[in-house]
Write an enzyme that holds these catalytic residues in place. Structure first.
Site, PDB file in Angstrom:
ATOM      1  N   LYS A 163       0.826  -1.217   0.000  1.00 22.98           N
ATOM      2  CA  LYS A 163       0.000   0.000   0.000  1.00 22.98           C
ATOM      3  C   LYS A 163       0.859   1.265   0.000  1.00 22.98           C
ATOM      4  O   LYS A 163       0.504   2.247  -0.642  1.00 22.98           O
ATOM      5  CB  LYS A 163      -1.036   0.000   1.123  1.00 22.98           C
ATOM      6  CG  LYS A 163      -0.473  -0.086   2.516  1.00 22.98           C
ATOM      7  CD  LYS A 163      -1.594  -0.246   3.542  1.00 22.98           C
ATOM      8  CE  LYS A 163      -1.081  -0.788   4.855  1.00 22.98           C
ATOM      9  NZ  LYS A 163      -0.072  -0.012   5.549  1.00 22.98           N
ATOM     10  N   ARG A 180      -7.920   2.336  10.318  1.00 27.88           N
ATOM     11  CA  ARG A 180      -7.679   0.935  10.671  1.00 27.88           C
ATOM     12  C   ARG A 180      -8.771   0.414  11.592  1.00 27.88           C
ATOM     13  O   ARG A 180      -8.786  -0.770  11.904  1.00 27.88           O
ATOM     14  CB  ARG A 180      -6.329   0.801  11.356  1.00 27.88           C
ATOM     15  CG  ARG A 180      -5.187   0.458  10.394  1.00 27.88           C
ATOM     16  CD  ARG A 180      -3.903   0.499  11.182  1.00 27.88           C
ATOM     17  NE  ARG A 180      -2.858  -0.368  10.736  1.00 27.88           N
ATOM     18  CZ  ARG A 180      -1.829   0.034   9.978  1.00 27.88           C
ATOM     19  NH1 ARG A 180      -1.790   1.246   9.505  1.00 27.88           N
ATOM     20  NH2 ARG A 180      -0.859  -0.810   9.699  1.00 27.88           N
ATOM     21  N   ARG A 200      11.724  -7.668   3.932  1.00 29.91           N
ATOM     22  CA  ARG A 200      11.711  -6.205   3.846  1.00 29.91           C
ATOM     23  C   ARG A 200      12.809  -5.564   4.692  1.00 29.91           C
ATOM     24  O   ARG A 200      13.055  -5.969   5.825  1.00 29.91           O
ATOM     25  CB  ARG A 200      10.347  -5.715   4.333  1.00 29.91           C
ATOM     26  CG  ARG A 200      10.113  -4.266   4.061  1.00 29.91           C
ATOM     27  CD  ARG A 200       8.683  -4.014   3.741  1.00 29.91           C
ATOM     28  NE  ARG A 200       7.933  -3.641   4.922  1.00 29.91           N
ATOM     29  CZ  ARG A 200       6.711  -3.141   4.863  1.00 29.91           C
ATOM     30  NH1 ARG A 200       6.084  -3.000   3.713  1.00 29.91           N
ATOM     31  NH2 ARG A 200       6.084  -2.810   5.964  1.00 29.91           N
ATOM     32  N   ARG A 236      12.679  -3.329  10.286  1.00 26.59           N
ATOM     33  CA  ARG A 236      11.868  -2.554  11.222  1.00 26.59           C
ATOM     34  C   ARG A 236      11.634  -3.358  12.489  1.00 26.59           C
ATOM     35  O   ARG A 236      11.495  -4.585  12.437  1.00 26.59           O
ATOM     36  CB  ARG A 236      10.520  -2.220  10.576  1.00 26.59           C
ATOM     37  CG  ARG A 236      10.464  -0.802  10.087  1.00 26.59           C
ATOM     38  CD  ARG A 236       9.287  -0.540   9.221  1.00 26.59           C
ATOM     39  NE  ARG A 236       8.003  -0.907   9.803  1.00 26.59           N
ATOM     40  CZ  ARG A 236       6.840  -0.702   9.190  1.00 26.59           C
ATOM     41  NH1 ARG A 236       6.823  -0.121   8.010  1.00 26.59           N
ATOM     42  NH2 ARG A 236       5.706  -1.074   9.735  1.00 26.59           N
ATOM     43  N   ARG A 287       0.425  -8.316  13.995  1.00 30.17           N
ATOM     44  CA  ARG A 287      -0.122  -7.280  13.117  1.00 30.17           C
ATOM     45  C   ARG A 287      -1.149  -7.867  12.151  1.00 30.17           C
ATOM     46  O   ARG A 287      -2.166  -7.249  11.860  1.00 30.17           O
ATOM     47  CB  ARG A 287       1.006  -6.574  12.359  1.00 30.17           C
ATOM     48  CG  ARG A 287       1.789  -5.627  13.252  1.00 30.17           C
ATOM     49  CD  ARG A 287       3.113  -5.254  12.644  1.00 30.17           C
ATOM     50  NE  ARG A 287       2.969  -4.412  11.465  1.00 30.17           N
ATOM     51  CZ  ARG A 287       3.889  -4.328  10.504  1.00 30.17           C
ATOM     52  NH1 ARG A 287       4.998  -5.039  10.567  1.00 30.17           N
ATOM     53  NH2 ARG A 287       3.703  -3.535   9.490  1.00 30.17           N
TER      54      ARG A 287
HETATM   55  P1  AMP Z   1       2.260   0.668   8.885  1.00 33.11           P
HETATM   56  O1  AMP Z   1       3.572   1.264   8.486  1.00 33.11           O
HETATM   57  O2  AMP Z   1       1.077   1.296   8.185  1.00 33.11           O
HETATM   58  O3  AMP Z   1       2.247  -0.836   8.836  1.00 33.11           O
HETATM   59  O4  AMP Z   1       2.076   1.062  10.448  1.00 33.11           O
HETATM   60  C1  AMP Z   1       3.010   0.650  11.424  1.00 33.11           C
HETATM   61  C2  AMP Z   1       2.376   0.624  12.791  1.00 33.11           C
HETATM   62  O5  AMP Z   1       1.910   1.958  13.143  1.00 33.11           O
HETATM   63  C3  AMP Z   1       1.142  -0.255  12.938  1.00 33.11           C
HETATM   64  O6  AMP Z   1       1.463  -1.622  13.159  1.00 33.11           O
HETATM   65  C4  AMP Z   1       0.456   0.389  14.139  1.00 33.11           C
HETATM   66  O7  AMP Z   1       1.095   0.044  15.356  1.00 33.11           O
HETATM   67  C5  AMP Z   1       0.699   1.869  13.891  1.00 33.11           C
HETATM   68  N1  AMP Z   1      -0.380   2.500  13.081  1.00 33.11           N
HETATM   69  C6  AMP Z   1      -0.278   3.020  11.809  1.00 33.11           C
HETATM   70  N2  AMP Z   1      -1.450   3.556  11.405  1.00 33.11           N
HETATM   71  C7  AMP Z   1      -2.326   3.359  12.433  1.00 33.11           C
HETATM   72  C8  AMP Z   1      -3.707   3.655  12.642  1.00 33.11           C
HETATM   73  N3  AMP Z   1      -4.448   4.259  11.720  1.00 33.11           N
HETATM   74  N4  AMP Z   1      -4.267   3.296  13.825  1.00 33.11           N
HETATM   75  C9  AMP Z   1      -3.552   2.705  14.796  1.00 33.11           C
HETATM   76  N5  AMP Z   1      -2.243   2.373  14.674  1.00 33.11           N
HETATM   77  C10 AMP Z   1      -1.637   2.696  13.515  1.00 33.11           C
END
Ligand code: AMP
Length: 221
Positions: free
Chosen positions: A13, A88, A127, A160, A171
């Site tokens: 994404k 989310r 990754r 990461r 996740r």
């Molecule tokens: P991502 O890079 O989008 O996978 O986000 C990494 C982490 O950030 C996620 O596993 C969550 O812990 C947190 N996170 C990102 N966006 C949100 C959201 N909209 N609501 C809650 N936690 C978020």
């Protein structure tokens, strides 16, 4: 045009959001990156956010609301935007609709990139990212030119903290429990665009562009 893009971790994404933002001149809001920046700050909130992200849990809705309230400003609304990583939860989707309605705007489309769990784990395990500029690499599909170093700034690449097998599993579980109902929210409002995310990056991108262009034309009629 205002968009949100969602999909299981590793669905691409972030990559697609960047391409779509360039193609349509939209502001790209990446909540994961904004939260990782917050986590790097030496404040109580930063430390709390860092520990939540590392465990693979979701950051509380209130923190997301504060973050996005500030980021979705007049300039962003005038240009149009794509949010990658939010909503989310259904509460986040409702909040976003209310915030936009106050500004006479709405979400036009929710793009959902679908991939299997097996593919998600495979991709996330391959990754690496650049701690300085945030650029993401994949050892299978998008490797760096020099092994282990960022193409843009030469920094050593790292995995990461939330991409350990345990955090990946957490996740994905969160995704199916909490985020899947968000899809139904947009489906009910006829805004959901489902995309097969298991194809090459360019194929997915041209599919998205075609489907959004037909939306733009129908919106003009
Ligand atoms: P991502 O890079 O989008 O996978 O986000 C990494 C982490 O950030 C996620 O596993 C969550 O812990 C947190 N996170 C990102 N966006 C949100 C959201 N909209 N609501 C809650 N936690 C978020």
């Amino acid at each position: 045009m205002n968009l949100v893009i969602s999909g299981p971790q590793g669905s691409g994404k972030g990559t697609q959001a960047k391409l779509i933002a360039q193609q349509f001149g939209l502001v790209h809001l990446e909540t994961g990156k904004l939260l990782r920046d917050m986590a790097g700050e030496n404040s109580p909130l930063g430390k709390e956010v860092a520990s939540i992200i590392e465990s693979g849990r979701l950051v509380p809705d209130e923190t997301i609301f504060k973050l996005l309230d500030h980021k979705i400003d007049r300039q962003t609304l005038d240009r149009g935007f794509i949010i990658d990583g939010t909503p989310r939860t259904v509460d986040q989707a409702v909040w976003l609709d209310q915030k936009l309605a106050k500004n006479h705007a709405c979400i036009d489309r929710m793009l959902f990139l679908d991939i299997s769990d097996k593919e998600a784990v495979k991709r996330l395990s391959a990754r690496l990212s650049c701690p300085s500029c945030g650029r993401i690499y994949n050892l299978i599909t998008v490797p760096p030119r020099r092994p282990g170093l960022c193409d843009d700034d030469g920094s050593p690449l790292a995995r990461r903290a939330d991409e350990t097998p345990a955090a990946i599993k957490k996740r994905l579980e969160q995704f199916y429990q909490v985020t899947l109902p968000v899809l139904e929210y947009y489906r009910a409002r006829k805004k959901l665009v489902e995309i097969d995310g298991q194809r090459p990056i360019e194929t997915i991108f041209s599919d998205i562009v075609n489907r959004l262009q037909s939306y733009e034309y129908s919106a003009e009629k």
